[in-house]
Design an enzyme around this catalytic site. Structure first.
Site, PDB file in Angstrom:
ATOM      1  N   THR A 242       0.871  -1.267   0.204  1.00 21.55           N
ATOM      2  CA  THR A 242      -0.015   0.072   0.045  1.00 21.55           C
ATOM      3  C   THR A 242       1.023   1.219  -0.084  1.00 21.55           C
ATOM      4  OG1 THR A 242      -0.092  -0.411   2.293  1.00 21.55           O
ATOM      5  CG2 THR A 242      -2.311  -0.792   1.053  1.00 21.55           C
ATOM      6  N   GLU A 462     -21.633 -21.440 -12.039  1.00 24.48           N
ATOM      7  CA  GLU A 462     -21.400 -20.122 -11.957  1.00 24.48           C
ATOM      8  C   GLU A 462     -22.597 -19.294 -12.188  1.00 24.48           C
ATOM      9  OE1 GLU A 462     -18.441 -19.239 -11.168  1.00 24.48           O
ATOM     10  OE2 GLU A 462     -17.430 -20.962 -11.199  1.00 24.48           O
ATOM     11  N   HIS A 465     -24.224 -18.976  -8.849  1.00 17.05           N
ATOM     12  CA  HIS A 465     -23.862 -18.013  -7.969  1.00 17.05           C
ATOM     13  C   HIS A 465     -24.398 -16.649  -8.472  1.00 17.05           C
ATOM     14  CE1 HIS A 465     -21.009 -20.016  -5.724  1.00 17.05           C
ATOM     15  NE2 HIS A 465     -20.034 -20.644  -6.866  1.00 17.05           N
TER      16      HIS A 465
END
Ligand code: ADP
Length: 655
Positions: A242, A462, A465
């Site tokens: 970061t 998928e 989902h």
């Protein structure tokens, strides 16, 4: 960057002690070559010629040296003869004794002696030439040979010392005698540190705090005139990549005061006591150059909480180092104008004593960037790239939720490489998208062999989902669904979870339901389940366990937690609850998961047609986005703001 111990580069040739050694060696060699005895040059002859001279009565004396060589001295009269004109010995150095006129090697001594005796007797020479025997020693040669082992030994020793010094990183910590010296790199006004605060994008709060530290050192009076004290240290805390090190580098670039940089592991060595002595040395150097800044990267290497019990019974080197650091930072002695900056991504494991005010007065949180900050980071890293004119930075920053600064730098670089591989003149949007996919999902596996049946199963999984998460209020909004195999996953649904400070049980349950949507779809469509849901199940199980044992969200177990934030029970072998409670916990976890699975199955039964439609589109296109879902399902009723901070992906791993 310049090491403290290096002297400024002086150009004029310096006197080097090695020259003396060199000179001595050259003289030795010269003496050896020119001959040990006075640098003379004696004419060579042969045994037969010598015998002729002997017969003529020219010889005054023969010196037999080392039973091998004959040195011939002529009589005074003979020296005048035409034939011996060139036999006058020449010598570089004046010599007190007479020098031989000829020399030669005769072979066998006995024969030689016999021959001389025969000639002398036959010629009846008078006065008889004298025959002398001598042993000559080459003193220098013997001396050198005697010295050779020592020279070799010393040579090996010097070599080893050199190797040790370079192995330990050179500089002050280099030689074995300097092992206790700090290995910090020093940057000061003379060094070109190119990083400045301009290169650090976003991180406004952190940047401000760090800039203030620079200001403390530049104008201390401004702050101390009101009686305030300058802080002793600041701790940069945040996830990896970061920009903590980048911030520190910018401080080094802008502070214009001596800046010592080192990493926590630099204190550690295989010798006991070295760490503490390095800390002492570091602070000594910093105080000598004060005002100055010390930067310790990855401080958790030494700053880990000290243990209460010492199992090994040995003197813990790391604790000694930490203790020394604690005393140096806020001990009895005063410590003027030395500010310690440190970076870590494990603030939770640091020793409490290190974190208290007076040592690290300030903790600066460096968090993952949000959309706006990501855009700024993109701007920084896109500067050196040749990019397409219509590149939309807002789009890129929206597509990279949860990315750290380092990830974004990586995306930019990867995009440039992809564009170059495709022979493009500029890096365009598609290159960036490919780079993001590659970094998140791993390398695309084009040649993975997937049977049509498997492909269909993956597509429905998928689509399951996607459908369930679309229907549930608290599930994270969907970004895209793909069935292109990448890395270890066969397909993935990507979400943009909103950042929440507190999470409600219904939100957790909705997320679990969406995660179970894959397996539920397989059940609803094929009435068969598969191993493809492994990673979903892992995630859901962990979440359910956390609900019950950590957050106290289960009615039956009640409002208690078995979480220990102090980390003391890390090595505990006993559970903090009874066997009955353990059973209860297991039951609760299983109930929560089964309930959500049922819910997902029911939802999908209800919307079976849409699920099938979606799976067919997915099979055809391989990658579908939110727009495709909207075409099938209509607008999502619970759509909230797009401001998102993290991404999450449910990927379905191979077994
Ligand atoms: P860490 O926090 O782990 O010390 P670094 O400071 O080493 O991370 O960051 C690694 C790289 O990521 C940097 O060299 C830089 O290229 C990039 N980076 C990270 N944060 C930022 C930022 N805020 N602005 C620009 N670049 C960044």
């Amino acid at each position: 960057m310049i090491n403290d111990n290096k002297k400024p580069k002086a150009k004029k040739p310096k006197f080097n002690p090695y020259w003396i050694y060199g000179g001595i060696i050259v003289i030795f060699l010269a003496m050896q070559i020119l001959g040990g005895s006075g640098f003379q040059d004696t004419k060579q002859t042969t045994p037969s010629q010598f015998m002729a001279f002997l017969q003529d009565g020219d010889i005054e004396k023969v010196e037999i040296v080392n039973r091998r060589e004959a040195k011939v001295y002529l009589t005074k009269e003979a020296e005048q003869k035409e034939i011996h004109k060139n036999s006058k010995p020449t010598s570089l150095l004046p010599s007190a004794t007479k020098l031989p006129n000829y020399t030669f090697e005769f072979g066998d001594l006995q024969n030689f002696e016999d021959e001389i005796a025969t000639i002398i007797n036959a010629q009846n020479l008078d006065p008889k030439p004298k025959i002398e025997y001598k042993t000559e020693q080459n003193l220098w040669g013997d001396f050198l040979i005697g010295l050779l082992p020592f020279i070799l030994l010393i040579g090996v020793w010097i070599f080893i010392m050199r190797r040790m010094s370079s192995g330990a990183g050179g500089g002050a910590g280099g030689q074995i005698f300097n092992i206790g010296k700090s290995k910090a790199k020093l940057f000061d006004e003379n060094d070109e540190v190119k990083t400045s605060f301009k290169d650090v994008a976003g991180l406004e709060g952190a940047k401000e705090e760090v800039q203030e530290i620079v200001d403390f050192l530049k104008n201390p009076e401004k702050y101390t005139s009101l009686g305030g004290k300058i802080p002793k240290g600041a701790l940069l805390v945040g996830p990896p990549g970061t920009g903590k090190t980048l911030l520190a580098r910018a401080v080094a670039g802008e502070a214009k005061v001596p800046f010592f940089s080192l990493s926590g592991s630099d204190f550690v060595e295989m010798f006991v006591g070295v760490g503490a002595s390095r800390v002492r040395d570091l602070f000594k150097q910093a105080k000598e150059k004060s005002p100055s800044i010390i930067f310790i990267d990855e401080i958790d290497a030494i700053g880990r909480a000290r243990g209460k019990s010492n199992f090994s019974g040995s003197n813990d080197e790391r604790e000694n180092t930490l203790n020394q650091l604690l005393t140096e930072m806020d001990g009895f002695g005063t410590n003027s104008n030395v500010i310690v900056l440190a970076a870590t991504n494990r603030a939770d494991v640091l020793d409490k004593a290190l974190m208290r005010a007076g040592r690290f007065d300030r903790q600066i949180f460096v968090d993952l960037p949000d959309v706006r900050e990501r855009k700024e980071i993109f701007e920084v890293h896109l500067r050196p790239l040749k990019k397409a004119k219509d590149l939309d930075l807002d789009f890129l920053s929206k597509q990279t939720p949860g990315f750290s600064g380092a990830d974004i730098a990586n995306v930019c670089n990867e995009a440039a490489l992809i564009a170059a591989r495709n022979g493009k003149k500029a890096v365009d949007k598609q290159d960036f998208l490919d780079a993001v996919d590659r970094i998140v999902g791993g390398l695309e596996k084009k040649n993975k062999i997937i049977t049509p049946d498997e492909k269909k199963a993956i597509a429905y999984h998928e689509a399951g989902h996607a459908t369930v998460s679309w229907m549930l209020e608290h599930a994270a909004p969907l970004v895209k669904v793909t069935i292109v195999p990448r890395g270890r996953s066969l397909g993935a649904a990507w979400y943009l979870p909103e950042e929440r400070l507190i999470v409600r049980p219904e939100q957790m349950l909705d997320e679990m339901c969406a995660a179970l949507g894959g397996r539920a779809a397989e059940k609803v469509i094929f009435n068969k389940i598969s191993t493809g849901a492994l990673s979903d199940l892992e995630k859901v199980t962990k979440q359910a366990r956390a609900m019950v044992t950590i957050y106290g969200l289960s009615d039956k177990v009640g409002n208690l937690t078995y979480y220990d934030s102090s980390g003391q029970s890390e090595y505990g072998f006993t559970k903090p609850y009874s066997e009955q409670t353990a059973e209860l916990i297991d039951k609760e976890i299983s109930d929560i998961i089964e309930e959500q699975y049922e819910r997902a199955v029911n939802l999908l039964e209800l919307h079976k047609d849409k699920l099938t439609q979606l799976a067919e589109v997915l099979l055809e296109k391989e990658v579908i986005f939110k727009d495709n879902l909207e075409k099938i399902f209509g607008k999502r009723p619970f759509d909230k703001s797009e401001e998102i901070n993290k991404t999450e992906k449910t990927s379905d791993e191979e077994e």
